[in-house]
Design a protein around this motif. Structure first.
Motif, PDB file in Angstrom:
ATOM      1  N   HIS A  56       0.833  -1.192   0.000  1.00 47.86           N
ATOM      2  CA  HIS A  56       0.000   0.000   0.000  1.00 47.86           C
ATOM      3  C   HIS A  56       0.875   1.251   0.000  1.00 47.86           C
ATOM      4  O   HIS A  56       2.090   1.181   0.207  1.00 47.86           O
ATOM      5  CB  HIS A  56      -0.857   0.045   1.272  1.00 47.86           C
ATOM      6  N   ASP A  79       1.418   4.636   2.396  1.00 50.69           N
ATOM      7  CA  ASP A  79       1.193   4.896   3.820  1.00 50.69           C
ATOM      8  C   ASP A  79      -0.202   5.466   4.065  1.00 50.69           C
ATOM      9  O   ASP A  79      -0.891   5.104   5.023  1.00 50.69           O
ATOM     10  CB  ASP A  79       2.237   5.892   4.353  1.00 50.69           C
ATOM     11  N   SER A 120       3.960  -0.794   3.319  1.00 52.07           N
ATOM     12  CA  SER A 120       3.573   0.477   2.685  1.00 52.07           C
ATOM     13  C   SER A 120       4.795   1.340   2.448  1.00 52.07           C
ATOM     14  O   SER A 120       5.845   1.177   3.086  1.00 52.07           O
ATOM     15  CB  SER A 120       2.560   1.234   3.547  1.00 52.07           C
ATOM     16  N   LEU A 147      -2.905   2.742   3.828  1.00 48.93           N
ATOM     17  CA  LEU A 147      -2.875   1.835   4.968  1.00 48.93           C
ATOM     18  C   LEU A 147      -3.430   2.505   6.221  1.00 48.93           C
ATOM     19  O   LEU A 147      -4.128   1.869   7.023  1.00 48.93           O
ATOM     20  CB  LEU A 147      -1.445   1.346   5.209  1.00 48.93           C
TER      21      LEU A 147
END
Length: 477
Positions: free
Chosen positions: A41, A43, A70, A46
């Motif tokens: 992902h 950041d 992430s 997430l």
């Protein structure tokens, strides 16, 4: 001689709800086939998941080979990342996110990341809208595949963009007839119109300098070079489009609808918190009596459009479940919610910020789906045999809605119109037409055959798993 190693795939979706959702189903399928998966992902995404995905990965005994990581996308935390920011977001990922991505991937190649007994990464499956992700992988010696999250019919239109310009079919004048036929997309000559082309084709200039069109040209050129292209589609839905795409790629895997093959927990797929209470409300409604309304995760509407939708839904006379995101109608959102419920009456309207869509579409009370015709929504409606009314917003949605109304005939295409009388008429027709419902249910049966054991999508997924395993055993030194 190359030694056999455990296959470990890094799956990297673009940071949008629709991209994350279908690629999470894909990752679930890979894990079920015995592969290790690192799901990457941004950041920001997430954080929006509230850590649920990471918690699921750590705690679930059923998925010891799945984990979530992430990287930063390069934008400030308070950046809206709205629909108008897509080009900026993807460019920031390319320029600012590629360095941490390269560093992370290199570490995962060396030692698997040092946690949970994961082997080194042996393959990357990157979202087709982020060519840099596949390129970085190849540069450091990791074979990569491209995953296109849009429909095959729209991918074929993107593949045809240079031909469309050569034929003079785009750009077309702002005041031109949108019902003028388009001949430059192979296999669609008999039904495709200007208004059915992906939305940004309308804003093209003679210099082809629309930023979205430029991005699509780049993505398409990159797909030609990829080791393989993965499409979330079924032969029963898009066989002719696939036939035109396959000769133009090194390899193509049509493996959908993925949600029907590999269910994934909502906590790992939804950036919005789902309101499960709407299912209890549906339980109190009669069979096929409810209109489900959801225009997806990006669509925004004006006050005027909201009013037209509301009056049309109320006039149609059916109970409705309406998904209105907090950012969908701007500053009037709270008033809009109250107005929608008050206009129909508490017993005939339920308005939520987000819904567990697949559960809703499977509910006996739902009679039709008023949708933006995003590809995930189109696939989910097709798999459940739910008639649709399509009001596309952007990107591939214009193409998808044309196929719904003009090819599969499983619903109605309401593009370019937002008028209460049209909303009322089309909702009623979708709810009451035996012909549309029969077509929707027939397509659903075909899709279920595609994803069942021995079906075209199931066989293609097995071939893809074998392809990834073969890449993992090759000596890449």
């Amino acid at each position: 001689m190359a030694a056999a190693v455990a296959a470990h795939v890094l799956v990297f979706p673009a940071p949008g709800q629709g991209h994350i959702k279908c690629m999470m189903h894909f990752a679930t399928g890979l894990v079920g086939a015995g592969l290790h998966v690192t799901f990457l992902h941004t950041d920001h995404s997430l954080r929006r998941l509230g850590g649920a995905a990471a918690a699921l990965a750590a705690a679930s005994a059923d998925s010891p080979r799945l984990r979530f990581m992430s990287i930063p996308d390069g934008l400030p935390d308070d950046h809206a990342r709205a629909v108008g920011d897509i080009v900026e977001l993807l460019e920031s990922l390319r320029t600012n996110g590629s360095v941490p991505y390269r560093s992370l991937l290199a570490s995962l190649v060396r030692a698997g990341g040092g946690s949970g007994g994961f082997p080194p990464v042996t393959c990357v499956v990157a979202d087709g809208s982020m060519p840099f992700a596949a390129d970085v992988a190849e540069e450091i010696g990791v074979p990569s595949l491209v995953f296109r999250t849009a429909s095959a019919c729209s991918v074929l239109a993107y593949l045809s963009v240079h031909r469309l310009f050569e034929l003079g079919e785009v750009p077309f004048p702002a005041d031109g007839d949108l019902d003028e036929p388009v001949r430059g997309v192979p296999g669609m000559e008999t039904f495709l119109r200007r208004r059915d082309l992906p939305g940004n084709f309308r804003s093209c200039t003679e210099n082809q300098n629309d930023p979205i069109v430029q991005m699509l040209i780049e993505i398409t050129a990159h797909s030609h070079r990829a080791r393989a292209v993965v499409l979330n589609t079924a032969a029963s839905m898009e066989g002719p489009a696939l036939e035109h795409i396959v000769p133009r790629m090194r390899d193509v895997f049509a493996i959908g609808p993925l949600h029907a093959m590999f269910p994934a927990p909502a906590a790992a797929t939804s950036l919005w918190r789902e309101d499960d209470g709407c299912l209890a409300w549906l339980d109190g409604q009669t069979d096929r009596s409810v209109v489900y309304v959801s225009l997806g995760s990006f669509t925004v509407i004006s006050q005027e459009q909201f009013t037209e939708f509301l009056h049309g839904l109320v006039a149609a006379g059916y109970p409705f479940l309406w998904v209105l995101r907090p950012d969908m109608v701007g500053t009037i959102q709270n008033a809009a919610l109250r107005e929608a419920v008050a206009a129909a009456g508490d017993s005939k309207a339920r308005v939520v910020e987000w819904a567990p869509q697949l559960d809703v579409l499977r509910h006996r009370a739902v009679g039709c789906f008023l949708t933006h015709a995003g590809w995930n929504s189109t696939l989910e409606a097709a798999g459940e045999g739910v008639p649709t009314v399509c009001w596309p917003f952007f990107a591939d949605q214009q193409m998808n809605s044309r196929f719904v109304g003009g090819v599969w005939r499983t619903g109605l295409d309401m593009k370019d119109v937002c008028d209460r009388a049209v909303v009322e008429r089309m909702v009623r027709e979708a709810m009451e037409s035996g012909e549309i419902r029969a077509s929707a249910q027939a397509l659903a049966r075909e899709v279920r055959q595609d994803v069942a054991d021995g079906g075209s999508s199931a066989v293609e997924f097995e071939r893809l798993v074998g392809f990834i395993k073969e890449l993992s055993t090759r000596d890449r030194s």
